[in-house]
Design a protein around this motif. Structure first.
Motif, PDB file in Angstrom:
ATOM      1  N   VAL A 133      29.264  58.953  32.322  1.00 27.33           N
ATOM      2  CA  VAL A 133      29.230  58.032  33.462  1.00 27.33           C
ATOM      3  C   VAL A 133      29.087  58.806  34.776  1.00 27.33           C
ATOM      4  N   THR A 137      26.161  57.978  37.474  1.00 29.54           N
ATOM      5  CA  THR A 137      26.441  57.251  38.715  1.00 29.54           C
ATOM      6  C   THR A 137      26.119  58.066  39.973  1.00 29.54           C
ATOM      7  N   HIS A 141      25.392  56.751  43.819  1.00 29.17           N
ATOM      8  CA  HIS A 141      26.120  57.146  45.030  1.00 29.17           C
ATOM      9  C   HIS A 141      25.155  57.460  46.174  1.00 29.17           C
ATOM     10  N   GLY A 168      37.563  50.339  40.960  1.00 25.39           N
ATOM     11  CA  GLY A 168      36.980  51.030  39.804  1.00 25.39           C
ATOM     12  C   GLY A 168      36.322  52.307  40.294  1.00 25.39           C
ATOM     13  N   GLY A 170      36.672  55.383  39.580  1.00 24.76           N
ATOM     14  CA  GLY A 170      36.400  56.479  38.650  1.00 24.76           C
ATOM     15  C   GLY A 170      36.986  57.788  39.158  1.00 24.76           C
ATOM     16  N   ASP A 191      41.788  52.510  40.148  1.00 28.04           N
ATOM     17  CA  ASP A 191      41.177  52.620  38.820  1.00 28.04           C
ATOM     18  C   ASP A 191      42.279  52.597  37.762  1.00 28.04           C
ATOM     19  N   THR A 192      41.901  52.229  36.535  1.00 27.28           N
ATOM     20  CA  THR A 192      42.892  52.169  35.450  1.00 27.28           C
ATOM     21  C   THR A 192      42.957  53.454  34.633  1.00 27.28           C
ATOM     22  N   SER A 216      42.499  46.354  38.597  1.00 21.77           N
ATOM     23  CA  SER A 216      42.124  45.583  39.789  1.00 21.77           C
ATOM     24  C   SER A 216      42.500  44.108  39.642  1.00 21.77           C
ATOM     25  N   GLU A 217      42.767  43.690  38.404  1.00 17.16           N
ATOM     26  CA  GLU A 217      43.197  42.295  38.193  1.00 17.16           C
ATOM     27  C   GLU A 217      44.563  42.047  38.827  1.00 17.16           C
ATOM     28  N   GLY A 231      31.304  49.816  42.444  1.00 17.70           N
ATOM     29  CA  GLY A 231      30.108  50.545  42.015  1.00 17.70           C
ATOM     30  C   GLY A 231      30.077  50.683  40.512  1.00 17.70           C
ATOM     31  N   GLU A 232      29.165  49.981  39.862  1.00 16.56           N
ATOM     32  CA  GLU A 232      29.039  50.002  38.395  1.00 16.56           C
ATOM     33  C   GLU A 232      30.399  49.788  37.733  1.00 16.56           C
ATOM     34  N   TYR A 235      31.061  45.097  35.734  1.00 15.17           N
ATOM     35  CA  TYR A 235      30.692  44.761  34.344  1.00 15.17           C
ATOM     36  C   TYR A 235      31.759  45.208  33.348  1.00 15.17           C
ATOM     37  N   THR A 236      32.557  46.229  33.727  1.00 13.92           N
ATOM     38  CA  THR A 236      33.574  46.734  32.789  1.00 13.92           C
ATOM     39  C   THR A 236      34.852  45.886  32.832  1.00 13.92           C
TER      40      THR A 236
HETATM   41  C1  LIG Z   1      31.173  53.042  35.118  1.00 10.24           C
HETATM   42  S1  LIG Z   1      32.631  53.605  35.867  1.00 10.24           S
HETATM   43  C2  LIG Z   1      32.138  53.695  37.570  1.00 10.24           C
HETATM   44  C3  LIG Z   1      32.980  54.634  38.355  1.00 10.24           C
HETATM   45  C4  LIG Z   1      32.662  54.755  39.836  1.00 10.24           C
HETATM   46  N1  LIG Z   1      32.675  53.491  40.532  1.00 10.24           N
HETATM   47  C5  LIG Z   1      31.350  55.478  40.099  1.00 10.24           C
HETATM   48  O1  LIG Z   1      30.423  54.863  40.633  1.00 10.24           O
HETATM   49  O2  LIG Z   1      31.251  56.653  39.777  1.00 10.24           O
HETATM   50  C6  LIG Z   1      33.684  52.170  35.825  1.00 10.24           C
HETATM   51  C7  LIG Z   1      35.112  52.471  36.241  1.00 10.24           C
HETATM   52  O3  LIG Z   1      35.838  51.240  36.306  1.00 10.24           O
HETATM   53  C8  LIG Z   1      37.159  51.493  35.834  1.00 10.24           C
HETATM   54  N2  LIG Z   1      37.769  50.215  35.415  1.00 10.24           N
HETATM   55  C9  LIG Z   1      37.460  49.480  34.321  1.00 10.24           C
HETATM   56  N3  LIG Z   1      38.206  48.371  34.277  1.00 10.24           N
HETATM   57  C10 LIG Z   1      39.008  48.410  35.372  1.00 10.24           C
HETATM   58  C11 LIG Z   1      39.993  47.529  35.902  1.00 10.24           C
HETATM   59  N4  LIG Z   1      40.309  46.409  35.279  1.00 10.24           N
HETATM   60  N5  LIG Z   1      40.600  47.873  37.065  1.00 10.24           N
HETATM   61  C12 LIG Z   1      40.274  49.023  37.712  1.00 10.24           C
HETATM   62  N6  LIG Z   1      39.357  49.889  37.249  1.00 10.24           N
HETATM   63  C13 LIG Z   1      38.723  49.590  36.105  1.00 10.24           C
HETATM   64  C14 LIG Z   1      36.957  52.482  34.719  1.00 10.24           C
HETATM   65  O4  LIG Z   1      38.155  53.185  34.418  1.00 10.24           O
HETATM   66  C15 LIG Z   1      35.868  53.382  35.278  1.00 10.24           C
HETATM   67  O5  LIG Z   1      36.402  54.479  35.970  1.00 10.24           O
END
Ligand SMILES: C[S@@+](CC[C@H](N)C(=O)[O-])C[C@H]1O[C@@H](n2cnc3c(N)ncnc32)[C@H](O)[C@@H]1O
Length: 325
Positions: A133, A137, A141, A168, A170, A191-192, A216-217, A231-232, A235-236
């Motif tokens: 990832v 990403t 950026h 999120g 990362g 982030d989690t 983030s919930e 940022g990306e 969807y997660t």
């Molecule tokens: C694809 S990565 C993108 C990371 C960063 N935004 C970047 O652009 O480099 C998605 C990130 O979302 C985090 N994530 C997933 N579910 C999450 C949640 N419910 N709350 C906070 N962070 C979350 C993941 O741990 C991961 O670090």
């Protein structure tokens, strides 16, 4: 009929060639072979001696990279052409694909897991996800920073100094880049992932960047930020409505939400960019994730935000901005 057959044959043969092309490009980046050749042309033996890598592997890579025209040989030396530099080495170039190759190579190893997914729906996190990832990403950026410079409101806010929340975040490398360009702004990342948060905290040390480990919930910010950035990451997230509702509450009045995501195209089959995201769906399915499309984003933002705007940044990656109602 015969002609069509040979066109299809050539196209499918090309997929096998492309598979190895991804690996050759990734290895060239990972082992810094491109970096050395970018610095100056040299013979293969000089490359072996400078890198101290296993000679037979370097020779094999050089001959494969020449066959794939990633490097060229001239007067007994191998080197990179200027346009290859832009595509494979220069992370700030809009043509940069290097990270994407590394993402594909690092993320697509777990072929055995697909059998379980198809037979029983079992999803899993692949071992190399964080690294993969990070590679992918980086492009986002730099694309965001370029888009922010074009976006009057965002640029002005960040330049004069505002508060930005990265949901999120990362490993925090986006926040680090924003800080370098806009040092007057104060930044919060959430982030989690324990591993990502630990790396982000290292990057944040001594800078106006705070990193919080929390889903983030359940974030509780209210009326604090001029900009909330995802940022990306949307969807997660499992409960997207709740996340966006929390983002809405975190924003000050007329604050801006910025969502940067790869979105599924309307017409799915007629361009290489569309084919890439369509293929990537399998990889995402293995991780229990799905891409969204424009409609999904509009529906999610509809009630709480106005002035939703999509900017196509290329490769089906969109910068979506909207204002808190
Ligand atoms: C694809 S990565 C993108 C990371 C960063 N935004 C970047 O652009 O480099 C998605 C990130 O979302 C985090 N994530 C997933 N579910 C999450 C949640 N419910 N709350 C906070 N962070 C979350 C993941 O741990 C991961 O670090």
């Amino acid at each position: 009929m015969k002609k069509q057959q040979s066109i299809d044959f050539a196209r499918l043969w090309g997929y096998s060639v492309g598979f190895y092309g991804v690996w050759i490009a990734h290895i060239g980046r990972q082992m810094s072979l491109f970096d050395h050749l970018d610095a100056s042309p040299m013979s293969i033996e000089e490359l072996i001696s400078i890198t101290k890598l296993y000679p037979a592997a370097v020779r094999a890579w050089c001959s494969a990279a020449q066959a794939y025209r990633l490097i060229i040989a001239k007067n007994g030396k191998v080197q990179m052409k200027k346009q290859m530099r832009r595509i494979l080495v220069d992370k700030t170039s809009p043509d940069y694909l290097g990270g994407q190759f590394s993402y594909l190579a690092l993320r697509s190893l777990d072929y055995g897991a697909f059998e379980e997914l198809f037979r029983s729906g079992k999803t899993r996190k692949t071992m190399s996800t964080l690294n993969a990832v990070q590679q992918a990403t980086e492009w986002d950026h730099y694309a965001f920073l370029a888009a922010a410079r074009r976006h009057k409101k965002l640029h002005q806010l960040l330049l004069t100094g505002c508060r930005l929340l990265d949901v999120g975040c990362g490993t925090g490398s986006m926040l680090d880049k924003i800080h370098k360009e806009y040092p007057k702004s104060s930044l919060v990342g959430i982030d989690t992932s324990a591993k990502a948060v630990a790396m982000a905290r290292l990057i944040a040390r001594g800078k106006p960047i705070t990193i919080i480990k929390r889903p983030s919930e359940s974030m509780k910010f209210a009326n604090e930020f001029e900009i909330v950035f995802l940022g990306e990451s949307l969807y997660t997230m499992k409960d997207k409505e709740r996340v966006l509702s929390n983002c809405w509450r975190a924003l000050k009045d007329y604050g801006t939400i910025v969502i940067m995501e790869g979105l599924l195209p309307k017409s799915k089959h007629n361009s290489a960019a569309s084919q890439l995201i369509m293929g990537m769906q399998l990889d995402f399915a293995l991780q229990g994730q799905m891409f969204m499309n424009k409609k999904d984003i509009i529906l999610l933002l509809n009630n709480k935000f106005s002035k939703t705007r999509f900017e196509d940044l290329g490769g089906n990656v969109y910068l979506v901005t909207a204002t808190k109602k």
